[in-house]
Motif scaffolding. Structure first.
Motif, mmCIF file in Angstrom:
data_model
loop_
_atom_site.group_PDB
_atom_site.id
_atom_site.type_symbol
_atom_site.label_atom_id
_atom_site.label_comp_id
_atom_site.label_asym_id
_atom_site.label_seq_id
_atom_site.Cartn_x
_atom_site.Cartn_y
_atom_site.Cartn_z
ATOM 1 N N GLU A 135 0.817 -1.221 0.000
ATOM 2 C CA GLU A 135 0.000 0.000 0.000
ATOM 3 C C GLU A 135 0.847 1.266 0.000
ATOM 4 O OE1 GLU A 135 -3.221 0.127 -0.474
ATOM 5 O OE2 GLU A 135 -3.415 -2.051 -0.459
ATOM 6 N N ALA A 191 0.815 -8.556 4.115
ATOM 7 C CA ALA A 191 -0.134 -8.455 3.001
ATOM 8 C C ALA A 191 -1.003 -9.704 2.904
ATOM 9 C CB ALA A 191 0.614 -8.219 1.694
ATOM 10 N N VAL A 241 -2.270 -11.532 5.169
ATOM 11 C CA VAL A 241 -3.339 -11.603 6.167
ATOM 12 C C VAL A 241 -4.695 -11.251 5.555
ATOM 13 C CG1 VAL A 241 -4.209 -10.566 8.307
ATOM 14 C CG2 VAL A 241 -1.796 -11.206 8.125
ATOM 15 N N ASP A 242 -4.711 -10.264 4.665
ATOM 16 C CA ASP A 242 -5.976 -9.788 4.083
ATOM 17 C C ASP A 242 -6.093 -10.061 2.582
ATOM 18 O OD1 ASP A 242 -6.936 -8.693 6.493
ATOM 19 O OD2 ASP A 242 -5.694 -6.909 6.199
ATOM 20 N N ASP A 243 -5.189 -10.841 2.031
ATOM 21 C CA ASP A 243 -5.185 -11.019 0.581
ATOM 22 C C ASP A 243 -5.124 -12.504 0.240
ATOM 23 O OD1 ASP A 243 -4.203 -11.294 -2.169
ATOM 24 O OD2 ASP A 243 -3.780 -9.146 -2.068
ATOM 25 N N GLU A 244 -6.235 -13.010 -0.237
ATOM 26 C CA GLU A 244 -6.344 -14.445 -0.514
ATOM 27 C C GLU A 244 -5.355 -14.906 -1.585
ATOM 28 O OE1 GLU A 244 -9.643 -17.857 -1.595
ATOM 29 O OE2 GLU A 244 -10.255 -15.769 -1.564
ATOM 30 N N GLN A 300 -2.080 -15.281 0.026
ATOM 31 C CA GLN A 300 -2.143 -16.472 0.891
ATOM 32 C C GLN A 300 -1.942 -17.737 0.069
ATOM 33 O OE1 GLN A 300 -5.925 -16.413 2.855
ATOM 34 N NE2 GLN A 300 -5.366 -14.735 4.226
#
Length: 181
Positions: free
Chosen positions: A28, A111, A113-116, A119
């Motif tokens: 970000e 990153a 944690v919130d980005d499939e 992941q």
């Protein structure tokens, strides 16, 4: 006058710059304009090399995992068993001496944690790294777990500037540090 750089060479240079920029600012907090400026290209040219900021970040994630995996392969060389594990551990500590490697790993974890998509990529690359360590060393799963877990612990120790002694004396050095901290 120097010859023009090929698109592939420019792509490689851009990827190296992106890893450094994302390591410092995260996904970000890093703009493609920053990366383009660092490389000395226009933003439109950067987008010809990588179609989006996201594509550039994902390529940088792949590069980070490739760097670690290549380092493990190189360190293990013709070694096997505990000698391979020791050599790979020493090489990983050398990688962590370059703060960019650690910083970018931490940015990837944050990153993910919130980005499939990150992941999923991380899941696949961690599995591949696990298999690589297991194949190179020939060690059983418990020893691979110890190796990978120690690597993650080293990330924390280096990030927080905690002094430690590697190898067999790691636990003792951390006990002594924690008693004095």
């Amino acid at each position: 006058m120097s010859p023009r750089m090929s698109a592939e060479d420019r792509r490689e240079e851009t990827l190296r710059a992106a890893v450094c920029a994302f390591a410092k600012g995260g996904y970000e907090g890093t703009s493609t304009a920053q990366i383009a400026q660092q490389v000395g290209v226009s933003q439109p040219y950067l987008f010809r090399l990588f179609p989006s900021k996201r594509a550039l970040f994902l390529a940088a994630v792949e590069r980070c995992f490739d760097t670690i995996e290549d380092a493990m392969r190189d360190a293990a060389g013709g070694l096997y068993g505990s000698e391979a594990i020791s050599a790979m551990g020493a090489r990983y500590r050398e990688l962590l001496a370059n703060s960019t490697v650690l910083q970018f790993q931490l940015q990837i974890f944050a990153a993910a944690v919130d980005d499939e998509e990150i992941q999923i990529m991380g899941n696949a690359r961690w599995a591949r790294l696990w298999r690589t360590v297991a194949e190179l060393s020939g060690e059983p799963p418990q020893e691979v777990l110890r190796f990978v877990s120690t690597g993650m612990l080293l990330n924390v120790l280096v990030a927080f500037g905690i002094p430690y002694t590697p190898g067999e004396k790691l636990a003792q050095s951390l006990r002594d540090w924690s008693a004095d901290a």
